[in-house]
Design an enzyme around this catalytic site. Structure first.
Site, PDB file in Angstrom:
ATOM      1  N   LEU A 101       0.871  -1.179   0.000  1.00 49.44           N
ATOM      2  CA  LEU A 101       0.000   0.000   0.000  1.00 49.44           C
ATOM      3  C   LEU A 101       0.905   1.225   0.000  1.00 49.44           C
ATOM      4  O   LEU A 101       2.009   1.185   0.564  1.00 49.44           O
ATOM      5  CB  LEU A 101      -0.894   0.024   1.247  1.00 49.44           C
ATOM      6  CG  LEU A 101      -1.983  -1.049   1.363  1.00 49.44           C
ATOM      7  CD1 LEU A 101      -2.795  -0.852   2.642  1.00 49.44           C
ATOM      8  CD2 LEU A 101      -2.897  -1.044   0.149  1.00 49.44           C
ATOM      9  N   ASP A 102       0.418   2.321  -0.572  1.00 51.64           N
ATOM     10  CA  ASP A 102       1.197   3.558  -0.582  1.00 51.64           C
ATOM     11  C   ASP A 102       1.370   4.093   0.847  1.00 51.64           C
ATOM     12  O   ASP A 102       0.585   3.758   1.747  1.00 51.64           O
ATOM     13  CB  ASP A 102       0.488   4.637  -1.414  1.00 51.64           C
ATOM     14  CG  ASP A 102       0.358   4.232  -2.871  1.00 51.64           C
ATOM     15  OD1 ASP A 102       1.164   3.397  -3.327  1.00 51.64           O
ATOM     16  OD2 ASP A 102      -0.556   4.753  -3.537  1.00 51.64           O
ATOM     17  N   LEU A 103       2.322   4.990   1.004  1.00 51.58           N
ATOM     18  CA  LEU A 103       2.609   5.588   2.318  1.00 51.58           C
ATOM     19  C   LEU A 103       1.346   6.182   2.952  1.00 51.58           C
ATOM     20  O   LEU A 103       1.094   6.025   4.141  1.00 51.58           O
ATOM     21  CB  LEU A 103       3.674   6.679   2.124  1.00 51.58           C
ATOM     22  CG  LEU A 103       4.230   7.343   3.360  1.00 51.58           C
ATOM     23  CD1 LEU A 103       5.031   6.348   4.200  1.00 51.58           C
ATOM     24  CD2 LEU A 103       5.106   8.543   2.994  1.00 51.58           C
ATOM     25  N   LYS A 187      -5.293   5.134  -7.630  1.00 50.82           N
ATOM     26  CA  LYS A 187      -5.064   6.575  -7.864  1.00 50.82           C
ATOM     27  C   LYS A 187      -4.946   6.863  -9.363  1.00 50.82           C
ATOM     28  O   LYS A 187      -5.491   7.854  -9.859  1.00 50.82           O
ATOM     29  CB  LYS A 187      -3.804   7.039  -7.123  1.00 50.82           C
ATOM     30  CG  LYS A 187      -3.968   7.014  -5.607  1.00 50.82           C
ATOM     31  CD  LYS A 187      -2.673   7.333  -4.912  1.00 50.82           C
ATOM     32  CE  LYS A 187      -2.826   7.214  -3.402  1.00 50.82           C
ATOM     33  NZ  LYS A 187      -1.543   7.187  -2.705  1.00 50.82           N
TER      34      LYS A 187
END
Ligand code: URA
Length: 232
Positions: A101-103, A187
């Site tokens: 998962l992204d930050l 995104k």
């Protein structure tokens, strides 16, 4: 599995130290001294200095990832999701993060020592589903929803995304169910239809739903049925 690998996984010895112990005649397989570290052992009884050895049980946990933690095993700049687990969780085998998962993304992260299980969930051809709750900067239009559900071409890719399912929660919030996991996929998909993701939260991977009792930063071990049904 090779004998030296087995010894290293079952003890605190490095692989080199395991090889030494084998060459020194300290290791027996089914009662016989074996001096070749490359010997393969399957279901054999192995002892070191007379002590029976057993592989540690694999670890399977679900973690509620907070924003600001990186899905990486180490990082010089940010804390990682492994920093949220006790250091003794698995002393002899490396922990693997199942997908990324992204930050700034929150939600369900799976962590294991079982590489086969990890691969079953993350291999592109397993099409293991993921469900995200997405907050958007702009209201989602019926047209954008239809385009995304059919599959959309992402910048610098050669194939459109696979068909997915989007359920509207309200005009700026949706659930999206994907069967693939490309880089920054959610995104980039919403960017491709002129929208922007404001917040992203993963609720489900395969059959595994983030436990609502877990606060951000908390984890728990998976149950046996959860391990078995993770990605059917
Ligand atoms: N898609 C994204 O864009 N980010 C994530 O963290 C997960 C899926």
């Amino acid at each position: 599995m090779r004998l030296d690998g087995f010894i290293a996984r079952a003890t605190n010895l490095s692989r080199r130290e395991a090889q030494h112990s084998i060459k020194e005649g300290r290791v027996r397989v089914n009662g016989q001294v074996v001096r070749n570290p490359a010997n393969r052992i399957d279901d054999a009884a192995v002892t070191l200095d007379g002590e029976p050895l057993k592989l540690p049980c694999p670890v399977y946990v679900m973690l509620h990832k907070p924003a600001g933690y990186l899905c990486a095993t180490t990082d010089g700049q940010h804390p990682t999701v492994l920093d949220l687990l006790p250091s003794g969780l698995h002393p002899t085998e490396p922990l693997q993060i199942v997908g990324r998962l992204d930050l700034d993304t929150t939600g369900l992260v799976l962590i294991t020592t079982d590489g086969t299980w990890n691969h079953r969930i993350t291999a592109p051809n397993s099409h293991c589903t993921k469900i995200y709750r997405v907050q958007l900067a702009e209201p989602i239009t019926a047209e954008a929803k239809a385009i995304l559900q059919r599959g959309v071409m992402l910048h610098s890719e050669i194939k459109p995304t696979l068909p997915c399912h989007i359920q509207t929660i309200d005009s700026r919030e949706v659930h999206i169910k994907l069967q693939e996991g490309r880089y920054h996929q959610v995104k980039r998909m919403f960017a491709a239809v002129g929208n922007r993701v404001v917040h992203l939260h993963r609720e489900q991977v395969g059959e595994l739903i983030l436990d609502p009792l877990l606060a951000p930063g908390e984890f728990r071990h998976l149950t046996e049925p959860e391990i078995l049904c993770a990605c059917r």
